[in-house]
Design an enzyme around this catalytic site. Structure first.
Site, PDB file in Angstrom:
ATOM      1  NE  ARG A 164      -4.077  -2.276   1.769  1.00 41.36           N
ATOM      2  CZ  ARG A 164      -4.303  -3.343   2.410  1.00 41.36           C
ATOM      3  NH1 ARG A 164      -3.658  -3.721   3.563  1.00 41.36           N
ATOM      4  NH2 ARG A 164      -4.975  -4.269   1.899  1.00 41.36           N
ATOM      5  N   GLY A 179      -7.825  -3.900  -6.048  1.00 37.89           N
ATOM      6  CA  GLY A 179      -9.194  -3.673  -5.829  1.00 37.89           C
ATOM      7  C   GLY A 179      -9.540  -2.101  -6.178  1.00 37.89           C
ATOM      8  CG  ASP A 180     -12.882   0.155  -4.503  1.00 38.95           C
ATOM      9  OD1 ASP A 180     -12.006  -0.416  -3.689  1.00 38.95           O
ATOM     10  OD2 ASP A 180     -13.680   0.934  -4.159  1.00 38.95           O
ATOM     11  CB  SER A 216      -5.305  -0.777  -6.972  1.00 43.97           C
ATOM     12  OG  SER A 216      -5.134  -1.348  -5.579  1.00 43.97           O
ATOM     13  CB  SER A 263     -10.736  -7.721  -4.357  1.00 41.34           C
ATOM     14  OG  SER A 263     -11.401  -7.721  -3.294  1.00 41.34           O
ATOM     15  CG  ASP A 279     -13.158  -7.951   0.178  1.00 38.87           C
ATOM     16  OD1 ASP A 279     -12.496  -8.898   0.812  1.00 38.87           O
ATOM     17  OD2 ASP A 279     -12.356  -6.930   0.373  1.00 38.87           O
ATOM     18  NE  ARG A 301     -14.368 -23.768  23.140  1.00 40.47           N
ATOM     19  CZ  ARG A 301     -15.256 -24.125  23.999  1.00 40.47           C
ATOM     20  NH1 ARG A 301     -16.320 -23.378  24.123  1.00 40.47           N
ATOM     21  NH2 ARG A 301     -14.507 -24.929  25.083  1.00 40.47           N
ATOM     22  CD  GLN A 361     -11.697 -15.639   5.718  1.00 35.28           C
ATOM     23  OE1 GLN A 361     -13.062 -15.301   4.930  1.00 35.28           O
ATOM     24  NE2 GLN A 361     -11.158 -14.847   6.622  1.00 35.28           N
ATOM     25  NE  ARG A 362      -5.235 -10.974   1.561  1.00 33.92           N
ATOM     26  CZ  ARG A 362      -4.952  -9.748   2.233  1.00 33.92           C
ATOM     27  NH1 ARG A 362      -5.736  -9.109   2.804  1.00 33.92           N
ATOM     28  NH2 ARG A 362      -3.771  -9.325   2.404  1.00 33.92           N
TER      29      ARG A 362
HETATM   30  O1  F6P Z   1      -9.834  -6.665   0.781  1.00 32.39           O
HETATM   31  C1  F6P Z   1      -9.161  -7.907   1.112  1.00 32.39           C
HETATM   32  C2  F6P Z   1      -9.209  -8.048   2.503  1.00 32.39           C
HETATM   33  O2  F6P Z   1      -8.800  -9.338   2.677  1.00 32.39           O
HETATM   34  C3  F6P Z   1     -10.568  -7.791   3.171  1.00 32.39           C
HETATM   35  O3  F6P Z   1     -11.307  -8.778   3.156  1.00 32.39           O
HETATM   36  C4  F6P Z   1     -10.081  -7.460   4.790  1.00 32.39           C
HETATM   37  O4  F6P Z   1     -10.800  -6.552   5.261  1.00 32.39           O
HETATM   38  C5  F6P Z   1      -8.821  -6.938   4.463  1.00 32.39           C
HETATM   39  O5  F6P Z   1      -8.344  -7.150   3.180  1.00 32.39           O
HETATM   40  C6  F6P Z   1      -7.713  -7.437   5.432  1.00 32.39           C
HETATM   41  O6  F6P Z   1      -6.413  -6.309   5.142  1.00 32.39           O
HETATM   42  P1  F6P Z   1      -4.983  -6.540   5.843  1.00 32.39           P
HETATM   43  O7  F6P Z   1      -4.249  -7.846   4.909  1.00 32.39           O
HETATM   44  O8  F6P Z   1      -4.382  -5.442   5.643  1.00 32.39           O
HETATM   45  O9  F6P Z   1      -5.320  -7.013   7.302  1.00 32.39           O
END
Ligand code: F6P
Length: 425
Positions: A132, A162-163, A165, A208, A210, A337, A345-346
């Site tokens: 970033r 993403g938007d 960028s 992205s 999201d 819990r 997830q990413r």
């Molecule tokens: O935009 C992608 C995303 O993974 C979002 O789902 C989440 O809110 C954010 O980025 C997390 O950002 P960082 O990796 O900077 O913690």
């Protein structure tokens, strides 16, 4: 002959490497020269420092051959190795060369060829890095970025992000003629360079997890993230069942509930909370408890509640997973819990869809650049109803912002109609 650079920006997403691979290979097939920019816009601002020892990529060695042999093979191997391990210290400088001794330190805009991106579509994250960039948000930063691009001879840019960028990309293109004349006046570029680089061509692809961009059905990385969530819920299910427990699962998505909603559908969750359909602030807890109790009454041993990280109630107050846990424990007496799935997830390998989609979109991106004229808008490449599409980038960004605005004004019908044209019709 187009001289084209590709960068990834914002949060990484599975499929970004497939974008880079498709763009580089398509561009080469179409007779263009190709660069990658490391660390997103930050790499454009940093450019290339002279005098660093470095690994030559295939393209820099003049190797157009798609076959790898002997020493050439090691060059390509070490290029990828250096991208991954040799040069991770974005914010440090000068020290810490990896044992191979050849790094990409001080080089952010790197000429690449066919073999440099071989096999990239199965790799997770983004191999060329993302950041970033604070510097690129300033005009001075963008001026330096323009100078660095011109120095390399680059006249077209593919941005995957993403938007935010993609907005940055459009601002950069709009400013470009002014940046070029400023550089020229300050004698930072020659007359020839100023004439040759009068216009910048830009195209955006949406990377992205999201799935929060308007005017496209699916963003690159969203299917893989959804797949990761499903796998996690499958794992949680067996332990939840064993103990007859309730689990509150918090999933990513920033202000968008797509991942949460689709995960709930894919896994048969008992309840889901998303920002686009905020439950009544005064009685959502009652509603949730009634619904879950009715599932328990018919013999369900486990309970799954999915909470989008951006979930809101009808008074636009955030709903937190810990709060949901308290409600389930206290009102229903469930042993509960919370699991926040976080960055699992990413990461990881892209699913098939996140290889196919970026590949087709990468091809379209290069074609859009080749057809671009100074008067045509910058395009965003998307997908609608299984067809790869081109829409003016700023229209998509504007509509995405309008959706967020509509949600903040509690105008959910408007938000839905902006996100989904079918709904509008
Ligand atoms: O935009 C992608 C995303 O993974 C979002 O789902 C989440 O809110 C954010 O980025 C997390 O950002 P960082 O990796 O900077 O913690």
């Amino acid at each position: 002959k187009l001289k084209l650079a590709v960068l990834t920006s914002g949060g990484d997403s599975a499929g970004m490497n497939a974008v880079v691979r498709a763009v580089v290979k398509t561009a080469i097939i179409k007779g263009c020269e190709t660069w990658i920019v490391r660390e997103g816009y930050e790499g454009l601002v940093r450019g290339n420092t002279e005098g660093h020892r470095h690994t030559h990529t295939h393209a820099e060695k003049g190797g157009a051959s798609p076959r790898l042999k002997g020493a050439e093979f090691h060059e390509a191997e070490s290029f990828i190795h250096n991208l991954r391990y040799g040069d991770g210290e974005l914010l440090k400088d000068g020290t810490g060369d990896h044992p191979g001794g050849r790094t990409l330190k001080g080089r952010y805009i790197v000429r690449v060829g066919w073999d440099d991106v071989r096999g990239w579509f199965s790799e997770g994250g983004t191999l060329i890095g993302t950041a970033r960039s604070v510097a690129f948000r300033t005009r001075e930063g963008r001026l330096t970025a323009a100078q660095n691009m011109i120095k390399e001879g680059i006249d077209a840019l593919v941005v995957c992000g993403g938007d935010g960028s993609l907005t940055g990309a459009d601002v950069f293109r709009a400013e470009w003629p002014g940046l070029v004349s400023e550089l020229h006046n300050e004698k930072r570029i020659t007359d020839e360079q100023a004439t040759a680089h009068a216009h910048l061509k830009i195209v955006g692809l949406v990377g992205s997890i999201d799935n929060d961009m308007s005017m496209t059905d699916l963003t690159i990385g969203a299917p893989t993230a959804l797949h990761r969530i499903c796998e996690s819920i499958d794992n949680i299910n067996s332990t939840a069942y064993s103990h007859s427990r309730a689990f509150v699962l918090e999933v990513m998505g920033r202000h968008c509930g797509w991942l949460a909603l689709m995960a709930a559908v894919s896994c048969g969750a008992d309840f889901v909370l998303i920002p686009e359909n905020p439950p009544d602030a005064d009685n959502w807890a009652d509603e949730m408890c009634q619904s879950i109790q009715s599932h328990r009454d018919i013999g369900k041993r486990k309970t799954i509640v999915i909470v989008a990280e951006g979930a809101l109630d009808s008074k636009l107050q955030p709903i937190h997973s810990e709060q949901v846990k308290e409600i389930l424990s206290e009102r229903l007496g469930l042993d509960t819990r919370v699991t926040t799935l976080g960055h699992t997830q990413r990461g990881g390998r892209p699913c098939a869809m996140d290889r196919i989609l970026p590949t087709l979109q990468g091809i379209e991106a290069v074609e859009a650049l080749l057809e671009s004229t100074p008067d045509s808008p910058s395009y965003m490449i998307g997908v609608r109803e299984n067809k790869i599409t081109r829409v003016p980038l700023m229209d998509a960004v504007k509509m995405t912002r309008e959706v967020a605005q509509a949600i903040s004004e509690k105008n959910f019908e408007k938000a839905m109609s902006l996100r989904d044209p079918e709904f509008r019709e």
